[in-house]
Design a protein around this motif. Structure first.
Motif, PDB file in Angstrom:
ATOM      1  N   THR A  22      -3.011   2.139 -10.015  1.00  0.00           N
ATOM      2  CA  THR A  22      -2.377   0.926 -10.519  1.00  0.00           C
ATOM      3  C   THR A  22      -3.386  -0.176 -10.822  1.00  0.00           C
ATOM      4  N   ARG A  23      -4.488  -0.211 -10.099  1.00  0.00           N
ATOM      5  CA  ARG A  23      -5.481  -1.272 -10.294  1.00  0.00           C
ATOM      6  C   ARG A  23      -6.417  -0.994 -11.466  1.00  0.00           C
ATOM      7  N   TYR A  24      -6.903   0.235 -11.581  1.00  0.00           N
ATOM      8  CA  TYR A  24      -7.960   0.515 -12.554  1.00  0.00           C
ATOM      9  C   TYR A  24      -7.504   1.287 -13.781  1.00  0.00           C
ATOM     10  N   ARG A  27      -3.843  -0.850 -14.779  1.00  0.00           N
ATOM     11  CA  ARG A  27      -4.211  -2.260 -14.811  1.00  0.00           C
ATOM     12  C   ARG A  27      -3.006  -3.185 -14.737  1.00  0.00           C
ATOM     13  N   ALA A  32      -4.194  -5.746 -10.253  1.00  0.00           N
ATOM     14  CA  ALA A  32      -5.559  -5.964 -10.738  1.00  0.00           C
ATOM     15  C   ALA A  32      -6.106  -7.324 -10.311  1.00  0.00           C
TER      16      ALA A  32
END
Length: 54
Positions: A22-24, A27, A32
């Protein structure tokens, strides 16, 4: 090491891979934008619980 060590390790891995996804990759803005300290604060209790430390 207990009899459920592999299961616990798998659950922690799933949590961290979900965060990375979900973060990278996706995004998602809300994820993020988190600082490392915010991630630690949010994840530490969950991971400790899975590991039987909480």
């Amino acid at each position: 090491m207990g009899p459920d060590t592999a299961r616990r390790a798998g659950l922690v891995s799933a949590q961290l891979l979900g965060l990375a996804l979900t973060r990278y990759l996706l995004r998602l803005p809300a994820v993020a934008a988190l600082t490392p300290d915010e991630i630690e604060t949010a994840y530490a209790p969950a991971i400790a619980g899975v590991l039987g430390l909480g």
